[in-house]
Write a protein that holds these residues in place. Structure first.
Motif, mmCIF file in Angstrom:
data_model
loop_
_atom_site.group_PDB
_atom_site.id
_atom_site.type_symbol
_atom_site.label_atom_id
_atom_site.label_comp_id
_atom_site.label_asym_id
_atom_site.label_seq_id
_atom_site.Cartn_x
_atom_site.Cartn_y
_atom_site.Cartn_z
ATOM 1 N N ASP A 32 0.831 -1.210 0.000
ATOM 2 C CA ASP A 32 0.000 0.000 0.000
ATOM 3 C C ASP A 32 0.864 1.258 0.000
ATOM 4 N N SER A 33 1.865 1.285 0.888
ATOM 5 C CA SER A 33 2.734 2.464 0.977
ATOM 6 C C SER A 33 3.448 2.713 -0.348
ATOM 7 N N MET A 34 3.956 1.649 -0.957
ATOM 8 C CA MET A 34 4.661 1.796 -2.224
ATOM 9 C C MET A 34 3.705 2.222 -3.337
ATOM 10 N N TYR A 35 2.490 1.674 -3.317
ATOM 11 C CA TYR A 35 1.513 2.030 -4.346
ATOM 12 C C TYR A 35 1.179 3.519 -4.292
ATOM 13 N N TYR A 36 0.917 4.048 -3.088
ATOM 14 C CA TYR A 36 0.541 5.461 -2.986
ATOM 15 C C TYR A 36 1.696 6.375 -3.372
ATOM 16 N N LEU A 37 2.924 5.976 -3.040
ATOM 17 C CA LEU A 37 4.066 6.784 -3.471
ATOM 18 C C LEU A 37 4.187 6.755 -4.992
ATOM 19 N N ALA A 38 4.041 5.567 -5.585
ATOM 20 C CA ALA A 38 4.143 5.452 -7.039
ATOM 21 C C ALA A 38 3.042 6.251 -7.730
ATOM 22 N N LEU A 39 1.825 6.190 -7.173
ATOM 23 C CA LEU A 39 0.710 6.921 -7.767
ATOM 24 C C LEU A 39 0.943 8.423 -7.707
ATOM 25 N N SER A 40 1.391 8.910 -6.549
ATOM 26 C CA SER A 40 1.619 10.354 -6.422
ATOM 27 C C SER A 40 2.745 10.814 -7.346
ATOM 28 N N TRP A 41 3.801 10.017 -7.459
ATOM 29 C CA TRP A 41 4.925 10.401 -8.319
ATOM 30 C C TRP A 41 4.502 10.412 -9.790
ATOM 31 N N ALA A 42 3.777 9.376 -10.212
ATOM 32 C CA ALA A 42 3.337 9.316 -11.599
ATOM 33 C C ALA A 42 2.381 10.465 -11.910
ATOM 34 N N ALA A 43 1.499 10.810 -10.974
ATOM 35 C CA ALA A 43 0.561 11.910 -11.197
ATOM 36 C C ALA A 43 1.294 13.241 -11.303
ATOM 37 N N LEU A 44 2.320 13.423 -10.475
ATOM 38 C CA LEU A 44 3.100 14.661 -10.553
ATOM 39 C C LEU A 44 3.859 14.771 -11.874
ATOM 40 N N ARG A 45 4.319 13.639 -12.386
ATOM 41 C CA ARG A 45 5.046 13.667 -13.656
ATOM 42 C C ARG A 45 4.132 13.999 -14.827
ATOM 43 N N ASP A 46 2.842 13.617 -14.715
ATOM 44 C CA ASP A 46 1.926 13.811 -15.834
ATOM 45 C C ASP A 46 1.029 15.042 -15.685
ATOM 46 N N GLY A 47 1.032 15.670 -14.529
ATOM 47 C CA GLY A 47 0.136 16.807 -14.326
ATOM 48 C C GLY A 47 0.682 17.792 -13.323
ATOM 49 N N SER A 48 -0.136 18.756 -12.949
ATOM 50 C CA SER A 48 0.247 19.775 -11.978
ATOM 51 C C SER A 48 0.085 19.228 -10.565
ATOM 52 N N PRO A 49 0.639 19.922 -9.554
ATOM 53 C CA PRO A 49 0.431 19.476 -8.172
ATOM 54 C C PRO A 49 -1.052 19.377 -7.800
ATOM 55 N N ALA A 50 -1.873 20.325 -8.290
ATOM 56 C CA ALA A 50 -3.299 20.268 -7.980
ATOM 57 C C ALA A 50 -3.943 19.035 -8.604
ATOM 58 N N GLN A 51 -3.555 18.705 -9.836
ATOM 59 C CA GLN A 51 -4.102 17.521 -10.490
ATOM 60 C C GLN A 51 -3.648 16.248 -9.779
ATOM 61 N N ALA A 52 -2.387 16.237 -9.339
ATOM 62 C CA ALA A 52 -1.885 15.080 -8.602
ATOM 63 C C ALA A 52 -2.672 14.895 -7.303
ATOM 64 N N GLY A 53 -2.955 16.006 -6.626
ATOM 65 C CA GLY A 53 -3.743 15.919 -5.400
ATOM 66 C C GLY A 53 -5.137 15.393 -5.664
ATOM 67 N N ALA A 54 -5.723 15.806 -6.789
ATOM 68 C CA ALA A 54 -7.063 15.323 -7.134
ATOM 69 C C ALA A 54 -7.049 13.824 -7.402
ATOM 70 N N VAL A 55 -6.001 13.334 -8.071
ATOM 71 C CA VAL A 55 -5.890 11.895 -8.346
ATOM 72 C C VAL A 55 -5.827 11.114 -7.043
ATOM 73 N N LEU A 56 -5.051 11.611 -6.087
ATOM 74 C CA LEU A 56 -4.931 10.910 -4.807
ATOM 75 C C LEU A 56 -6.222 10.984 -4.009
ATOM 76 N N ALA A 57 -6.990 12.053 -4.189
ATOM 77 C CA ALA A 57 -8.192 12.248 -3.385
ATOM 78 C C ALA A 57 -9.382 11.444 -3.888
ATOM 79 N N VAL A 58 -9.413 11.108 -5.176
ATOM 80 C CA VAL A 58 -10.630 10.500 -5.724
ATOM 81 C C VAL A 58 -10.889 9.112 -5.129
ATOM 82 N N SER A 59 -9.858 8.451 -4.640
ATOM 83 C CA SER A 59 -10.075 7.114 -4.072
ATOM 84 C C SER A 59 -10.898 7.175 -2.785
ATOM 85 N N ALA A 60 -10.872 8.336 -2.106
ATOM 86 C CA ALA A 60 -11.603 8.448 -0.844
ATOM 87 C C ALA A 60 -13.113 8.440 -1.055
ATOM 88 N N VAL A 61 -13.582 8.853 -2.235
ATOM 89 C CA VAL A 61 -15.021 8.957 -2.464
ATOM 90 C C VAL A 61 -15.691 7.586 -2.485
#
Length: 424
Positions: free
Chosen positions: A44-73
């Motif tokens: 889990d820890s490795m997955y969330y780090l990988a997801l946040s890093w990949a999102a930052l590489r492909d988008g802005s910090p705000a977009q990366a935050g949105a990607v990480l947040a959508v799983s909570a819904v």
């Protein structure tokens, strides 16, 4: 009666057999479960780090935050339904299936990242799917310990689980960072997927007890909503669980805001910087780890209902005091106390949930407790941040401490909960 796990998985030793007196940390069956849990938690820890890093590489910090947040819904919306599914199918079967699904999904993402750059849409989709799986996985994880060990060992198992969670936090992020450094996000996703894959066969080797015969009220109905309503009625009528879940809700609501958002703002306000915040978090982790180790070794805690209430009340005082510390050394010492007291209270609450709940309802009861912890409590993050911006850290920490204290006082005022004991 409710569906149970595979009949090939035999029951743990009965309370009258010599194995029932064996400490959980010497029980091979419990250790197999613990290794599976640890592998999944590190993944889990490795997955969330990988997801946040990949999102930052492909988008802005705000977009990366949105990607990480959508799983909570989906996690929040479906958590209670996940508990119904756990009670219908059995927790081990659900945990194995969800870990296998997570492994296949993450390994598939790793392969796609090696071949192409699919963009943020894929990462957001993966986050949503993980949120759906978490809504089922988390209640199943909480419902599994009573099926693998005698009731008298459940406090030890909660301590062992706490130690595994701490280890996953300490080990998972650095391993994920190393994987990203060596092979990018694809390598980190791949490593997480392999850890999820490792967890499934370990769980298949865990022996689980069948459920006792359920009464008519506990039997699953044709309608899942009716099952959920039955579970909520069961909680409402239970003399210990009803106040205990209120305590859990208030404790989480008052705790997570200051310790997740408020702490960063406090460190910035005091000029301690990121390194100071890191030391405070390390102090909290040390205290929480000490509480988990104490329970893992000691096992049963006499007068558990009273002890958890007193520990939560004392922890609330420490949370309020943290905002008035003026040096890093003092803040670290207070953080150690918070970790120790909150860790002890939380582990005892979980052990009481597992021992007081009829096994046929355990998935649903666990889902309600998890819904408060991981569904509603995180909603306090933006509220905490906005309140600190308006009034400063001291009033916000004091109010949060008062919420925790209200939970403790409510629990201590409930005679059945105050007198609750863990089995011998």
């Amino acid at each position: 009666m409710p569906a149970v796990d595979s009949p090939a998985a035999s029951a743990p030793a009965s309370a009258h057999s010599p194995a029932a007196d064996r400490p959980a940390y010497r029980d091979a069956n419990v250790l197999r479960w613990l290794c599976a849990y640890a592998a999944s938690a590190v993944g889990d820890s490795m997955y969330y780090l990988a997801l946040s890093w990949a999102a930052l590489r492909d988008g802005s910090p705000a977009q990366a935050g949105a990607v990480l947040a959508v799983s909570a819904v989906p996690r929040a919306l479906l958590m209670l339904g996940g508990g119904v599914l756990v009670d219908r199918l059995g927790p081990r079967r659900v945990v194995v299936a969800t870990d296998a699904a997570r492994s296949l999904i993450v390994l598939g993402v790793a392969a796609l990242l090696l071949l192409a750059s699919p963009g943020l849409w894929l990462l957001a989709l993966v986050a949503v799917v993980f949120g759906v799986l978490d809504a089922v996985f988390m209640p199943a994880v909480g419902a599994l310990p009573p099926r693998i060990a005698p009731p008298g060992q459940l406090a030890r198992i909660q301590g062992m689980r706490g130690l595994a969670s701490r280890m996953a936090t300490v080990v998972g992020a650095p391993l994920g960072g190393l994987a990203v450094a060596l092979g990018g996000s694809a390598a980190a996703f791949g490593a997480a997927g392999l850890l999820f894959a490792l967890s499934a066969p370990l769980l298949l080797a865990v022996r689980t007890a069948p459920l006792p015969a359920a009464d008519d009220a506990a039997k699953p109905k044709a309608n899942a909503l009716r099952d959920l309503a039955d579970g909520l009625r069961y909680i409402r009528r239970h003399r210990v669980l009803a106040p205990l879940l209120v305590v859990i809700a208030l404790a989480d609501l008052g705790f997570v805001g200051p310790l997740n958002v408020g702490l960063a703002l406090l460190a910035d306000e005091r000029g301690w910087g990121a390194s100071g915040m890191g030391w405070i978090l390390a102090g909290f982790g040390a205290g929480s780890g000490a509480a988990s180790l104490l329970l893992a070794v000691r096992g049963r805690t006499p007068r558990a209902g009273l002890v958890q209430g007193l520990a939560l009340a004392s922890g609330a005082v420490a949370i309020g005091a943290l905002a008035f510390t003026t040096s890093i050394a003092a803040a670290v010492a207070v953080a150690v106390a918070i970790g120790l007291l909150a860790g002890l209270s939380g582990a005892l609450c979980n052990a009481l949930v597992q021992t007081e709940t009829d096994p046929a309802y355990l998935g649903r009861v666990t889902s309600v407790a998890t819904f408060f912890s991981l569904g509603l409590a995180p909603l306090s993050y933006p509220v905490t941040g906005a309140a600190v911006g308006l009034w400063g850290t001291e009033p916000v920490f004091v109010v949060s401490a008062a919420v925790c204290a209200a939970g403790a006082l409510y629990g201590l005022s409930a005679k059945a909960l105050r007198g609750a004991e863990l089995p011998r």
